[in-house]
Design a protein around this motif. Structure first.
Motif, PDB file in Angstrom:
ATOM      1  N   VAL A 193     -14.239   3.318  -2.199  1.00  0.00           N
ATOM      2  CA  VAL A 193     -12.928   2.695  -2.692  1.00  0.00           C
ATOM      3  C   VAL A 193     -12.884   1.424  -1.889  1.00  0.00           C
ATOM      4  O   VAL A 193     -13.040   1.301  -0.750  1.00  0.00           O
ATOM      5  CB  VAL A 193     -11.721   3.764  -2.147  1.00  0.00           C
ATOM      6  N   HIS A 194     -12.508   0.524  -2.901  1.00  0.00           N
ATOM      7  CA  HIS A 194     -12.402  -0.960  -2.365  1.00  0.00           C
ATOM      8  C   HIS A 194     -11.207  -1.446  -2.812  1.00  0.00           C
ATOM      9  O   HIS A 194     -10.578  -1.184  -3.822  1.00  0.00           O
ATOM     10  CB  HIS A 194     -13.728  -1.510  -3.041  1.00  0.00           C
TER      11      HIS A 194
ATOM     12  N   ASN B  50      -6.427  -6.821 -18.611  1.00  0.00           N
ATOM     13  CA  ASN B  50      -4.994  -7.213 -18.222  1.00  0.00           C
ATOM     14  C   ASN B  50      -4.541  -6.241 -17.207  1.00  0.00           C
ATOM     15  O   ASN B  50      -3.660  -6.609 -16.470  1.00  0.00           O
ATOM     16  CB  ASN B  50      -4.263  -7.305 -19.320  1.00  0.00           C
ATOM     17  N   GLU B  51      -4.823  -4.948 -17.334  1.00  0.00           N
ATOM     18  CA  GLU B  51      -4.421  -3.885 -16.444  1.00  0.00           C
ATOM     19  C   GLU B  51      -5.324  -3.919 -15.211  1.00  0.00           C
ATOM     20  O   GLU B  51      -6.037  -4.519 -15.068  1.00  0.00           O
ATOM     21  CB  GLU B  51      -4.684  -2.353 -17.216  1.00  0.00           C
ATOM     22  N   CYS B  52      -4.861  -3.066 -14.297  1.00  0.00           N
ATOM     23  CA  CYS B  52      -5.450  -3.035 -13.037  1.00  0.00           C
ATOM     24  C   CYS B  52      -6.765  -2.652 -13.098  1.00  0.00           C
ATOM     25  O   CYS B  52      -6.935  -1.350 -13.611  1.00  0.00           O
ATOM     26  CB  CYS B  52      -4.435  -2.414 -11.924  1.00  0.00           C
TER      27      CYS B  52
ATOM     28  N   ALA C  46      -3.097  -5.674  -6.333  1.00  0.00           N
ATOM     29  CA  ALA C  46      -3.817  -5.859  -4.760  1.00  0.00           C
ATOM     30  C   ALA C  46      -3.962  -4.601  -4.059  1.00  0.00           C
ATOM     31  O   ALA C  46      -5.158  -4.260  -3.522  1.00  0.00           O
ATOM     32  CB  ALA C  46      -3.135  -6.735  -3.895  1.00  0.00           C
ATOM     33  N   CYS C  47      -3.260  -3.526  -4.183  1.00  0.00           N
ATOM     34  CA  CYS C  47      -3.351  -2.403  -3.482  1.00  0.00           C
ATOM     35  C   CYS C  47      -3.803  -1.178  -4.412  1.00  0.00           C
ATOM     36  O   CYS C  47      -4.055  -0.026  -4.110  1.00  0.00           O
ATOM     37  CB  CYS C  47      -2.032  -1.899  -2.700  1.00  0.00           C
ATOM     38  N   HIS C  48      -4.360  -1.691  -5.545  1.00  0.00           N
ATOM     39  CA  HIS C  48      -4.819  -0.731  -6.473  1.00  0.00           C
ATOM     40  C   HIS C  48      -6.486  -0.620  -6.225  1.00  0.00           C
ATOM     41  O   HIS C  48      -7.164  -1.646  -6.268  1.00  0.00           O
ATOM     42  CB  HIS C  48      -4.805  -1.351  -7.957  1.00  0.00           C
TER      43      HIS C  48
END
Length: 344
Positions: free
Chosen positions: A79-80, A161-163, A93-95
């Motif tokens: 997970v990064h 465009n989505e996370c 940013a937190c996704h």
């Protein structure tokens, strides 16, 4: 008379004592006043200095740390939270993002497979990046290219465009992968990259596709344009008309070589988290794509592809010298290739 003189002397001494005591107290009070004055002045000077600079203060907003993802402990290395240099992820940013690479061979359905992945709103697979030789010239350029991709700085049509939840690329075994397999495996381990192995079970069908594609590079059957993949049944029909002649004498050796290469790749990267997908299984059953989505830990979606399969139907109808091929493979470990088929 003597008594008077004695009394006078005592009065003089008393007066002198009083004057001396008063002078000491005055000095003490004066000293305290000076100390307090210096202290008050220093406070005032600090306030003046602060008010003079207040308009130029660089106020930095301290970002709150991302909340811990709800994952199993073994998933943590995969997970990064990339921080791209070319743009700001802002609300993403937190996704968390997971890294992957598709390891395959030419004409194994990797392009078709990748279009399925890119139809997912949260997956970005950036194509055959290492087809450009300079990017794979040494391990330094390979690592630099991978860093750019996994940091979400590789801008392509696959960008979303989505996370982004999973980001990766397509990498052919003959594009520097086998030559630098130790260093690449180490890179995958350190950076938490997962592997999707995509191979074909029927290597004879793959050979037909390779020969047909090589022929079209020169012939350019589609109005003078070479296309490795097509999006219309008409284009697929035109390309499928060409039936290659396979060298039956070299056939066993070539099939063995391909089989050995895939076996080595599985051995070289067996310690890396991976999933093995076969092209024929996806053709027969699209639900295999759900296994891939689960492997990448992305929300399940109905994946689509606009690509149209070129070589359909029985394999015997796609080879010019089919009788020679049948004789060459009968009684060998590869005999199943002339019988195995799929109808979709």
């Amino acid at each position: 008379m003597a008594d008077d003189l004695s009394s006078f002397s005592k009065d003089v001494l008393l007066v002198k004592g009083l004057k001396s005591s008063t002078l000491v107290w005055r000095l003490v009070v004066l000293t305290l006043a000076m100390v307090c004055g210096v202290y008050i002045c220093s406070i005032c000077l600090k306030q003046i200095g602060t008010s003079g600079r207040i308009g130029f203060l660089d106020i930095k907003v301290v970002q709150k740390p991302c909340p811990e993802p709800n994952i199993e402990p073994w998933e943590i290395p995969y997970v990064h939270y990339p921080n791209p240099k070319t743009y700001s992820r802002e609300e993403c940013a937190c996704h968390p993002v997971r890294y992957f690479t598709i390891l395959s061979m030419q004409r194994s359905g990797s392009g078709w497979f990748e279009t399925f992945l890119n139809s997912h709103a949260n997956i970005s697979s950036n194509g055959e990046i290492f087809s450009v030789k300079v990017r794979r010239s040494n391990m330094s350029t390979i690592a630099e290219t991978l860093d750019t991709i996994y940091n979400l700085d590789w801008l392509s049509s696959a960008s979303k465009n989505e996370c982004t939840t999973a980001v990766g690329l397509k990498w052919m075994l003959n594009q520097g992968l086998m030559q630098h397999h130790e260093e690449i495996a180490e890179y995958f381990r350190i950076h938490g990259v997962s592997i999707i192995f995509l191979f074909r079970r029927n290597l004879l069908r793959r050979m037909v596709s390779v020969l047909a594609n090589e022929y079209d590079r020169n012939a350019k059957l589609l109005n003078g344009t070479h296309k490795s993949h097509v999006h219309s049944p008409k284009e697929a029909e035109i390309l499928a008309k060409y039936k290659p002649t396979i060298n039956s004498t070299m056939l066993i050796k070539q099939l063995k070589q391909v089989n050995e290469t895939t076996t080595k790749a599985l051995e070289y990267f067996k310690s890396i988290r991976h999933i093995i997908v076969y092209y024929e299984d996806v053709v027969k059953n699209r639900t295999k794509l759900l296994d891939v989505q689960d492997f990448l830990k992305v929300p399940r979606m109905d994946l689509k592809s606009r690509q149209v399969k070129i070589h359909k139907g029985s394999l015997s109808s796609q080879v010019d010298n089919w009788n020679d091929i049948t004789k060459a493979l009968t009684g060998t470990p590869y005999e199943s290739f002339i019988h195995e088929d799929y109808r979709r």
